[in-house]
Structure formats: C-alpha cells, structure tokens
Write an enzyme that holds these catalytic residues in place. Structure first.
Site, PDB file in Angstrom:
ATOM      1  N   HIS A 166      -0.567 -18.675  13.675  1.00 29.86           N
ATOM      2  CA  HIS A 166      -0.978 -17.655  12.232  1.00 29.86           C
ATOM      3  C   HIS A 166      -0.940 -15.961  12.839  1.00 29.86           C
ATOM      4  O   HIS A 166      -0.707 -15.079  12.501  1.00 29.86           O
ATOM      5  CB  HIS A 166      -2.671 -18.178  12.223  1.00 29.86           C
ATOM      6  CG  HIS A 166      -3.446 -16.970  11.273  1.00 29.86           C
ATOM      7  ND1 HIS A 166      -3.384 -17.567   9.541  1.00 29.86           N
ATOM      8  CD2 HIS A 166      -4.438 -16.040  11.422  1.00 29.86           C
ATOM      9  CE1 HIS A 166      -4.098 -16.017   9.076  1.00 29.86           C
ATOM     10  NE2 HIS A 166      -4.432 -15.805  10.727  1.00 29.86           N
ATOM     11  N   GLU A 218       4.461  -4.067   6.487  1.00 28.73           N
ATOM     12  CA  GLU A 218       3.940  -2.465   6.661  1.00 28.73           C
ATOM     13  C   GLU A 218       3.472  -2.356   8.341  1.00 28.73           C
ATOM     14  O   GLU A 218       3.722  -3.791   9.144  1.00 28.73           O
ATOM     15  CB  GLU A 218       2.876  -2.817   5.901  1.00 28.73           C
ATOM     16  CG  GLU A 218       2.004  -4.059   5.422  1.00 28.73           C
ATOM     17  CD  GLU A 218       0.652  -3.484   6.844  1.00 28.73           C
ATOM     18  OE1 GLU A 218       0.208  -2.635   7.068  1.00 28.73           O
ATOM     19  OE2 GLU A 218      -0.160  -4.334   6.437  1.00 28.73           O
ATOM     20  N   SER A 251       0.717 -10.419   5.655  1.00 31.37           N
ATOM     21  CA  SER A 251      -0.137  -8.953   5.065  1.00 31.37           C
ATOM     22  C   SER A 251       0.041  -8.859   3.559  1.00 31.37           C
ATOM     23  O   SER A 251       1.522  -9.564   2.394  1.00 31.37           O
ATOM     24  CB  SER A 251       0.971  -7.363   4.954  1.00 31.37           C
ATOM     25  OG  SER A 251       0.445  -7.183   7.125  1.00 31.37           O
ATOM     26  N   MET A 286      -1.291   9.680  -9.236  1.00 28.33           N
ATOM     27  CA  MET A 286       0.242  10.049  -8.507  1.00 28.33           C
ATOM     28  C   MET A 286       0.982  10.384  -7.701  1.00 28.33           C
ATOM     29  O   MET A 286       1.645  10.861  -6.577  1.00 28.33           O
ATOM     30  CB  MET A 286       1.340   9.359 -10.078  1.00 28.33           C
ATOM     31  CG  MET A 286       2.703   8.489  -9.012  1.00 28.33           C
ATOM     32  SD  MET A 286       2.038   7.223  -8.422  1.00 28.33           S
ATOM     33  CE  MET A 286       3.537   7.136  -7.282  1.00 28.33           C
ATOM     34  N   GLY A 331      -2.053  14.138 -12.548  1.00 27.25           N
ATOM     35  CA  GLY A 331      -2.717  13.079 -12.149  1.00 27.25           C
ATOM     36  C   GLY A 331      -2.795  11.739 -10.218  1.00 27.25           C
ATOM     37  O   GLY A 331      -2.309  13.025  -9.703  1.00 27.25           O
ATOM     38  N   THR A 338      -9.679  -5.775   8.959  1.00 22.71           N
ATOM     39  CA  THR A 338      -9.254  -4.881   8.419  1.00 22.71           C
ATOM     40  C   THR A 338      -9.493  -4.585   6.880  1.00 22.71           C
ATOM     41  O   THR A 338     -10.041  -5.243   6.869  1.00 22.71           O
ATOM     42  CB  THR A 338      -8.008  -5.078   8.702  1.00 22.71           C
ATOM     43  OG1 THR A 338      -7.276  -5.816   7.819  1.00 22.71           O
ATOM     44  CG2 THR A 338      -6.747  -5.052   9.831  1.00 22.71           C
ATOM     45  N   CYS A 339      -9.285  -4.082   5.845  1.00 20.50           N
ATOM     46  CA  CYS A 339      -9.775  -4.118   4.313  1.00 20.50           C
ATOM     47  C   CYS A 339      -9.170  -5.314   3.618  1.00 20.50           C
ATOM     48  O   CYS A 339      -9.674  -6.220   3.201  1.00 20.50           O
ATOM     49  CB  CYS A 339      -8.705  -3.094   3.872  1.00 20.50           C
ATOM     50  SG  CYS A 339      -7.796  -2.278   4.680  1.00 20.50           S
ATOM     51  N   ASN A 340      -7.876  -5.517   3.865  1.00 21.92           N
ATOM     52  CA  ASN A 340      -7.222  -7.213   3.649  1.00 21.92           C
ATOM     53  C   ASN A 340      -7.675  -8.741   4.280  1.00 21.92           C
ATOM     54  O   ASN A 340      -7.477  -9.441   4.009  1.00 21.92           O
ATOM     55  CB  ASN A 340      -5.685  -6.747   3.665  1.00 21.92           C
ATOM     56  CG  ASN A 340      -5.650  -6.334   2.161  1.00 21.92           C
ATOM     57  OD1 ASN A 340      -5.705  -6.037   1.900  1.00 21.92           O
ATOM     58  ND2 ASN A 340      -4.722  -5.462   2.338  1.00 21.92           N
ATOM     59  N   ARG A 341      -8.104  -8.109   5.291  1.00 22.10           N
ATOM     60  CA  ARG A 341      -8.567  -9.652   6.765  1.00 22.10           C
ATOM     61  C   ARG A 341     -10.030  -9.577   7.553  1.00 22.10           C
ATOM     62  O   ARG A 341     -10.100  -8.062   7.822  1.00 22.10           O
ATOM     63  CB  ARG A 341      -7.106 -10.131   7.039  1.00 22.10           C
ATOM     64  CG  ARG A 341      -7.416  -9.346   8.286  1.00 22.10           C
ATOM     65  CD  ARG A 341      -5.234 -10.225   8.561  1.00 22.10           C
ATOM     66  NE  ARG A 341      -4.584  -9.853   7.955  1.00 22.10           N
ATOM     67  CZ  ARG A 341      -3.941 -10.978   7.394  1.00 22.10           C
ATOM     68  NH1 ARG A 341      -4.365 -11.968   7.866  1.00 22.10           N
ATOM     69  NH2 ARG A 341      -3.163 -10.703   6.693  1.00 22.10           N
ATOM     70  N   GLN A 377       1.642  -1.119   9.435  1.00 21.19           N
ATOM     71  CA  GLN A 377       0.355  -0.513   9.691  1.00 21.19           C
ATOM     72  C   GLN A 377      -0.953  -1.524  11.012  1.00 21.19           C
ATOM     73  O   GLN A 377      -1.653  -1.724  11.485  1.00 21.19           O
ATOM     74  CB  GLN A 377      -0.647  -0.150   8.475  1.00 21.19           C
ATOM     75  CG  GLN A 377      -2.152   0.824   9.196  1.00 21.19           C
ATOM     76  CD  GLN A 377      -3.024   1.137   7.847  1.00 21.19           C
ATOM     77  OE1 GLN A 377      -2.776   0.816   6.785  1.00 21.19           O
ATOM     78  NE2 GLN A 377      -3.839   2.199   7.917  1.00 21.19           N
TER      79      GLN A 377
END
Lengths: 291, 429
Positions: free
Chosen positions: B99, B114, B109, B193, B191, B49-52, B116
């Site tokens: 883990h 989250e 996460s 946001m 913007g 994933t994008c984080n792992r 996802q």
C-alpha cells in the site's frame, strides 16, 4: 572504384549512419535505441574522420583539400567540429537527429567525387589559400548547422500548427530557442564567410590565380550571391528584427546556395583553383605566357 | 515484528471525514509522541494530505493490533470509534508495504501519477524521524518506498504527460517560447480558468500580465494579485501586438478577437510568434486566426484531447507499475526477514566472543613469559577463528531468512547455542 585508402572513410560513414539510425530511433522508440549510442558512434566516427584527414595530409604533405573529394570531406569534418563545440557550449537538444543524417548523406555523396580528375593547381603552402579556405570552411559549417536548425524550426512549427503531439514534438526545444540558435550560428558564419571572401579577393588580385576575367568565374559569382543572401538575412534580423518562419526558409535557401557554390560549380565547369589533370594547369599556362 | 497501516483516502471517505481526521505539521509531533508513550516498542509515521490520512506503525513484538491504532486515532481527534471505523481501511505486513509503495508511486492518487505525493511521503517520514518516532523498520520501509516510487517513475511513463488543461497549455507555450521572462501575457476575461493559467505561467516565470474584462473592477482585482495591469475592455485591440501569450475565456456569445486584428498585430511583431489559448465556450477567438503565419491557436478541445490522451496513457501503465511494485515489495519483505534474524546473529557473535574472552583470560596467567606482541597474535587468532566459524552459518541463516524462515531460524539458533537473550531493542536506535 574502390581503393584501400577508402576504408577509413567507409568506417566513418558506417559510424555516422549508425548514429543516424540511433538518434532517430531514440525518438521513435526510446526503449530500444539509446541516445548515448547515437552520441558515441558519432564521436567515434568523428575521430576516425579526423584520423583519416591527418593521414591524407601527411601523405600529400598538404592540408587535405588537394582535390574535390578531399575538400568535401574536410568541409564535413568542419561541420561536425563546429557542431561538437556548439553543442558543448549551448547544449543543442536533438539537433544531432537533424544534422547527423545530413552529414551522413553528404559523406556518401562525397565518396562519389573520389577518382575525379580535378586537382588543385596552386601551391598549398600559400598563406592566402589558408586564409581564404579556413574561414570559408568554418563559415560553411556554421551555415550547415543553421540549415539543420531551420529544418528543426519548420518541423516544430508544423507540428504546433497541425497539433501533432508525437514523440518528436516532446523532444524538440521551443521555437524561440531554435530561433536564437539559428541566429547564433548565422552570426558566426557570416563574418567568417566575409573574411574568407575578402582574403580570396586579395589573393586573386595579387597573384592572378583565375586569370584576368576572375570575376566571371561561377564560383566567384555564386560566392558573392551567397554572401548577399546571408547579408540580407542578417539585415532582416538586425535591422528589421525578423523572426520565425521567413528567417528559417531563407536560411534553407542560403544553405542550398552554399552547397551549390561548393559542389555545383564543378558540374558547371568552374576552374576555381581546381583543374582537370589532363589539361594544362593554370599555373603552367601562366608560366607559358611569361616571357 | 509487524507493519500495520490504518487510514482513509478520497475513495474511502468523504471530505467531511477526511478533514476531521487530518493532521497538520503542528500536531503530528504531538500525536507521534503520545502514540510512542503508549506503545514504547513501536515505530510510527503519520502521512496527512488533502486526499488521505494514514498512520504507518511497526511494532517489534507484533502485538499491536489495528484496533489499538483505531482507538488512538479516535481518541486523539475525539471522533467516535465506530463511526470512524466505517471509513478506515487497514493493511498488515506485505499488504501494508504494498500500500505504501502504491501511495508513494502515486498509483493511489486522485490524479494518477502526480508527483506531489512523493514529496509529501518524504516530508511525513522526515517529521517522524526528527521526532525519533521511526526506527530500523520504518526507516527501511520509507527509504524503500521512495526508491520504489522513483523506479516506477523512471521505468514507466506514469508521470509523463500533463493531465490538467492549464498545465497542458503551459507545456505548449514552452514549446513556443524559451522562457516567459519578458513575455507579455494578455488575459481576456477574468474567470477561474484564467486565474489558474495565470498562476501556472507566473510559476514558470511570466511577470507581465495585462488583464481586460467587461467589469473593470474584476480585471483590476486579478491584475493586482499578479502585479499586472488592468485595461479597459475596449482597448483590447491596441494591446494585441504587444502580447506574446493571449488567454481568452469570456462568456461573450460572439468572437472577441478577430482575424483582421491579429493579422494587423502580427505585422508589428515581425514574425515573433504569438500563442492564443481559447478556453471559452462558445469560442472567443475566430478560428481562422490559426491560419496566420507565426500564430498558434489552441481551443479547449485541443487541450482537452491532449489531457484525455495523457490520462489514458497513464492508466495503461498501471499494470506495469503494479508488477514493478510487487517486485519491490518482495525485496523489502526479504530484507525485513533478514532484519529479524540480525539481532539473533549479533547475540550469537557476542556469545562466541565472550566464550573466547573467558578462555583467553584463563590462559593468560598460565603463560608467564609471553611478550605483548605474541599475546596480541593469540587474541587475533582467537577472534579470527570465531569469525570464520560463524561466517557460514550467519550467511546461510540470512539467506534462508530471506525466504521467510526468519523466525524459525532465530529460534533454532537460540536453541542450538543456548542463547536466552530477549531480543527487544528499543525502536529508535
């Protein structure tokens, strides 16, 4: 004054009360109070309530509105009957938290009317009576539910304004959703009330139940006021397409009027179909007058 | 039989490393098949994933080492091994299981709780199982991880409460409006946001967007992206009455929407509620607007305080989640021990039944006048006897195996009954 015949209704009240505690508890402390308990105790209460009415009906051989106490508990039965059906149709989340406490409180109040000496003075096998009573009762039931919805609306509105985001805030549906349901219950109740009043008027004209000055009866006057209030409310919604807080406040006012018309008039000494037993009944009076 | 996980995440490695090691849906099958070619009696799942990026491996003989997987990864992605190893973590057996359960339950996460990651784990597992890279052990492990994650989410409030400004704002909007179809969203300022909020509202069903911005081109750009309408900034006042939801985030140093304007607008709306979100600093919307009936105004602080509160609540749940997961890990490890003993028990059964068959074959010629039905009864009795004899030892062995004595029992069974079958099943059966 306790009677053995009270037991079923006391059981009903206990069940409604349990349901109240659990439905409020399931919001405040969901780990301890299971929402299902609230639902099932309410249903059980409703069944005992229904059974009790059937018993009263069989005992007297009439629909159970022969005195104020019976009428009151019949009305409360109608409220739950309409609620259960609406809930089945539209899924009204958390409405029971607002409605069941109200029903419980009114049930306890209803108990105090038993033993009163007001009894009905007209034949209950009368078509006009049924045509008058049933639409009005179901209509009142719908108004009771719209009242609960208004309270819910104002609660949620207040929480949004004051930014109180507690457990109740999460449980309640959107303002728009509540508003729509309020509209649905009002548009169910109003035609029924109209129908009931029209039948009542026919009845009173054809059979002269309330005497010549029938239009001065408190209940008749207040009934008309109730009708006008809801008519104004529906006009606001339909023609001026009003929503929001004002509609909710007016719905509450309308319900107060309903309750006052239904019960309050007895304190004012209205003789609308009910009569103190120690006085000669209207029918007897009428008979006497006849040549 | 062992389970190993090797990987890196947002805590252990910067994005430059993570992107180098990342897999995509296209090269995962190739990587898995290469790995299985090299280590045929193992199972593997790749989670990227994008984080792992993590690789879960189970090897039947328990001979596979962390270094083998490291070598494979560095070879596949052509990254120098020593360089890579400084960013990698690895866990074995119960810690590896722990883990994965942590990851699936979203306790590891970046945004705690989250949801996802659960679908990402599910997908990683699906890809691997389609590629036939998973077997008995990883099948069980991943199913169990999904169960554990669901358990954590239902038994704790880890996933409850939104933790981003835009999702909190949308949540409030949902408390005012039943649905967003047919609702008009007026966006003031264009913007980042604002865009995030529009995206969120679009996902929830809003379709009518009106964008007003100082630079008209930018407004047009944003409006086009969501099939909206761009309007001149000066016309803002005229659109107020039509708007159900107003999002404002301009960089203007003064108020952009005033009390009088909203009072006028709400008259035309006949009590239909209006929801204003002010995410600008300094504020765009005059605070007095909050006092108007049927108007609900929220500023950045209101939203942020809810976000902070929700994050707090999630953090408070961690300990509860940890103990829930520990229990689940224990269950899984027990199941794994049981699985270790299963082949030995199967062999034991076969062994007994073979002996039975041999004896029956020897008996049959001796009984000359036995009918078919009678013979069936004899066979049935033999099978029943064997099953009855084996029932208790098999049960006890499985029970004992749960407490971690699996290996010892397998050996004992083999020794006692003289079974010398090598129990290496190919992994994907």
């Amino acid at each position: 004054m306790f009677k053995l015949s009270h037991i079923p209704f006391i059981i009903t009240i206990v069940l409604y009360f349990t349901s109240t505690v659990w439905s409020i508890g399931s919001i405040v402390c969901p780990h301890f109070f299971n929402k299902k308990v609230a639902k099932w105790t309410m249903m059980m209460g409703f069944f005992v309530h229904s059974g009790f009415l059937v018993f009263l009906g069989l005992e007297s051989g009439n629909i159970p509105i022969t005195n104020v106490y019976e009428s009151f508990i019949s009305l409360l039965w109608c409220v739950l009957f309409v609620y259960i059906n609406l809930d089945y149709l539209y899924k009204l989340p958390s409405l029971d938290t607002f409605l069941v406490p109200l029903v419980t409180a009114l049930s306890i109040w209803a108990m105090t009317f038993d033993g009163g000496n007001l009894i009905i003075t007209v034949s209950l096998q009368n078509f006009w009576l049924v045509a008058h009573i049933i639409p009005i009762f179901v209509g009142y039931a719908a108004f009771t539910i719209s009242f609960s919805l208004s309270i819910m609306y104002l609660t949620q509105q207040r929480q949004l304004k004051l930014k109180l985001f507690g457990a109740l805030f999460n449980k309640l549906p959107s303002l728009e959703g509540i508003d729509k349901l309020m509209w649905k219950t009002l548009s169910l109740g109003f035609p029924l009330l109209t129908l009931g009043l029209v039948f009542g008027a026919f009845w009173v004209r054809t059979q002269n139940i309330l005497g010549d000055m029938w239009y001065l009866d408190y209940k008749v006057i207040l009934g008309l006021a109730t009708w006008l209030t809801y008519a104004a409310l529906l006009h606001m919604r339909l023609v001026a397409s009003f929503h929001g807080t004002k509609v909710a406040c007016m719905t509450i006012a309308g319900f107060c009027l309903v309750l006052f018309t239904f019960i309050g008039t007895f304190f004012m000494g209205s003789k609308h179909a009910f009569q103190k037993t120690n006085e000669p009944t209207h029918i007897e009076v009428l008979k006497e007058r006849m040549p | 039989m062992s389970i190993i996980v090797v990987g890196l995440n947002h805590k252990s490695a910067p994005v430059e490393i993570r992107e180098k090691l990342a897999f995509n849906a296209n090269n995962i099958p190739a990587a898995l098949s290469q790995f299985l070619q090299k280590y045929p009696s193992s199972e593997a799942v790749i989670l990227s994933t994008c984080n792992r990026v993590e690789m879960y491996v189970s090897s039947l003989e328990g001979t596979l080492k962390f270094e083998d997987i490291l070598a494979f990864l560095s070879e596949f992605h052509k990254i120098e091994m020593n360089y890579l190893s400084t960013y990698l973590y690895h866990y074995i057996d119960d810690r590896a299981v722990n883990h994965l359960f942590f990851v699936a339950a979203s306790l590891d996460s970046m945004v705690l709780g989250e949801s996802q990651i659960l679908s990402q784990v599910k997908e990683a597992y699906t890809i691997a199982s389609v590629e036939e890279a998973t077997g008995k052990v990883l099948n069980q492990l991943f199913q169990q991880s999904l169960n554990a994650a669901k358990l954590v989410h239902t038994k704790t409030s880890l996933g409850k409460g939104k933790v981003s400004i835009s999702s909190v704002a949308v949540e409030f909007a949902e408390k005012i409006f039943q649905d967003f179809t047919g609702k008009t969203v007026l966006v003031v300022g264009a913007g980042e946001m604002c865009e995030l909020l529009i995206k969120h509202l679009y996902e929830e069903g809003a379709r009518t967007f009106v964008v007003a911005n100082r630079t008209f081109e930018r407004a047009q750009e944003l409006a086009n992206a969501y099939q909206g309408q761009a309007i001149k900034y000066e016309l803002l006042g005229e659109y107020l009455a039509k708007a159900d939801i107003i999002i404002s985030s301009t960089s203007a140093p003064h108020y952009v929407i005033h009390v009088d304007q909203v009072k006028e607008a709400i008259k035309h709306r006949r009590g239909n509620p209006m929801f204003l979100i002010d995410i600008a600093v300094p504020r765009d919307i005059e605070p007095g607007i909050a006092n108007i009936d049927n108007v609900y105004l929220y500023n950045i602080d209101d939203l942020q305080s809810v976000v902070a509160q929700n994050i707090d609540e999630r953090t408070r749940e961690i300990e509860k989640c940890r103990s829930l997961i520990e229990e689940e890990v224990e269950h899984f490890m027990a199941r794994l021990e049981e699985m270790k003993i299963e082949p030995a028990i199967t062999h034991l059964r076969n062994h007994f039944h073979n002996i039975g068959k041999e004896e029956l074959n020897r008996l049959k010629p001796k009984l000359k006048e036995v009918g078919n039905e009678d013979w069936e009864q004899v066979v049935y009795t033999m099978e029943r006897t064997i099953n009855k004899l084996l029932h208790h030892p098999a049960k006890v062995a499985k029970q004992e195996a749960k407490n971690g004595g699996g290996y010892r029992y397998v050996e004992t069974i083999k020794k006692l009954f003289g079974i010398f079958h090598h129990h290496s099943n190919p992994p994907h059966q």
